[in-house]
Motif scaffolding. Structure first.
Motif, PDB file in Angstrom:
ATOM      1  N   ASN A 138       1.103  -1.208  -0.346  1.00 19.53           N
ATOM      2  CA  ASN A 138      -0.401   0.334  -0.161  1.00 19.53           C
ATOM      3  C   ASN A 138       0.534   1.068   0.171  1.00 19.53           C
ATOM      4  N   TRP A 139       0.655   2.112  -0.508  1.00 16.32           N
ATOM      5  CA  TRP A 139       0.541   3.654  -0.739  1.00 16.32           C
ATOM      6  C   TRP A 139       0.210   4.526   0.005  1.00 16.32           C
ATOM      7  N   THR A 140       0.918   5.473   1.083  1.00 17.56           N
ATOM      8  CA  THR A 140       0.197   5.683   2.716  1.00 17.56           C
ATOM      9  C   THR A 140       0.806   7.396   2.278  1.00 17.56           C
ATOM     10  N   ALA A 173      -9.006   1.410  -0.725  1.00 20.78           N
ATOM     11  CA  ALA A 173      -8.425   2.609   0.167  1.00 20.78           C
ATOM     12  C   ALA A 173      -8.848   1.986   1.670  1.00 20.78           C
ATOM     13  N   ARG A 183      -4.049   8.954   8.271  1.00 18.20           N
ATOM     14  CA  ARG A 183      -3.963   8.180   6.885  1.00 18.20           C
ATOM     15  C   ARG A 183      -4.717   8.223   6.304  1.00 18.20           C
ATOM     16  N   SER A 185      -4.560   5.389   2.974  1.00 21.95           N
ATOM     17  CA  SER A 185      -3.809   4.150   2.159  1.00 21.95           C
ATOM     18  C   SER A 185      -4.369   3.751   0.806  1.00 21.95           C
ATOM     19  N   TRP A 187      -4.563   0.588  -1.428  1.00 22.73           N
ATOM     20  CA  TRP A 187      -4.174  -0.901  -1.062  1.00 22.73           C
ATOM     21  C   TRP A 187      -4.012  -1.887  -2.867  1.00 22.73           C
ATOM     22  N   ILE A 214       5.367  10.251  -1.008  1.00 23.88           N
ATOM     23  CA  ILE A 214       4.610   8.899  -0.531  1.00 23.88           C
ATOM     24  C   ILE A 214       5.782   7.517  -0.368  1.00 23.88           C
ATOM     25  N   PHE A 216       5.415   3.081  -0.082  1.00 19.12           N
ATOM     26  CA  PHE A 216       4.546   2.050  -0.315  1.00 19.12           C
ATOM     27  C   PHE A 216       5.681   0.856   0.188  1.00 19.12           C
ATOM     28  N   HIS A 219       2.762  -5.537   2.123  1.00 14.68           N
ATOM     29  CA  HIS A 219       2.180  -6.112   3.514  1.00 14.68           C
ATOM     30  C   HIS A 219       2.505  -7.675   3.963  1.00 14.68           C
TER      31      HIS A 219
END
Length: 235
Positions: A138-140, A173, A183, A185, A187, A214, A216, A219
């Motif tokens: 995921n990007w956050t 998301a 936050r 994120s 996914w 940002i 990544f 998981h």
């Protein structure tokens, strides 16, 4: 681009539609939990109905159906398994259903601290263990407290509106509401596909006009290392 989507799609809202504690099985739940989705004015929604009897409503379907999930913060101290806190709220598949639901959901700034609100493609459970998510990441984006509302909406619109070149990579998301920050994120399902992830990260930042870097995270790393998981990609 996203602002244009907002303006055009808002015209399609059905004013008479309301969601009041609707469960995923369609039954009413008269006892909404702290921070959960509630009706804006207490009216009961008539699904796919019009304000004028006998008038058919034109539906505008999305490419995919999507499900909102809610993680109740009051249960986190009581449960041993994190996934047991998740509750499926409602699945939508049209523009009209999305706006009717979204307009009666608390914005992140109004949710209780500790709340996690998810929007994922239907049939994908927002957990690391889900088969679709297992090899993903995921990007956050991190926001100051009470500052993520607009970006949460724009993220949803970009996602359900299929605005990403690698839309098949998108799982969903989540917005995490915490005491000092919020936050969001995004996914994805194939973390090792660096080119796809970088494309998604770049487009997401552009769509939200986000200027901060940002990161990544895989998981798999997050599951094993928790907060010590290292960022693999940066945009």
């Amino acid at each position: 681009m996203v602002e244009e989507v907002v303006k055009s799609e808002e015209q399609k809202i059905i004013d008479s539609n309301r969601f009041v504690g609707v469960r995923s099985d369609g039954e009413e739940d008269d006892q909404p939990e702290d921070g959960e989705i509630v009706g804006g004015d207490g009216d009961t929604m008539s699904s796919s109905s019009s304000s004028r009897p006998g008038t058919a409503v034109v539906q505008h379907p999305f490419e995919h159906s999507w499900t909102f999930w809610y993680d109740n913060p009051s249960n986190k101290a009581k449960q041993t398994a994190w996934a047991s806190n998740l509750r499926s709220i409602y699945t939508f598949s049209t523009v009209e259903e999305f706006w009717s639901l979204y307009n009666n959901i608390h914005r992140p700034s109004k949710l209780a601290s500790g709340t996690d609100l998810y929007c994922f493609k239907n049939k994908i459970v927002p957990t690391w263990e889900d088969p679709v998510c297992a090899n993903g990441g995921n990007w956050t984006m991190i926001f100051l407290k009470y500052k993520s509302d607009t970006c949460w909406l724009y993220t949803l619109l970009a996602m359900i509106g299929e605005q990403f070149d690698h839309g098949d990579e998108i799982c969903g998301a989540v917005v995490n509401v915490r005491a000092k920050q919020e936050r969001i994120s995004l996914w994805t399902k194939t973390a090792a596909n660096e080119s796809a992830q970088m494309s998604i990260g770049k487009q997401w930042k552009e769509l939200l006009d986000h200027n901060e870097n940002i990161g990544f995270i895989f998981h798999e790393d997050a599951q094993k290392l928790g907060k010590n998981a290292k960022i693999k990609y940066t945009m």
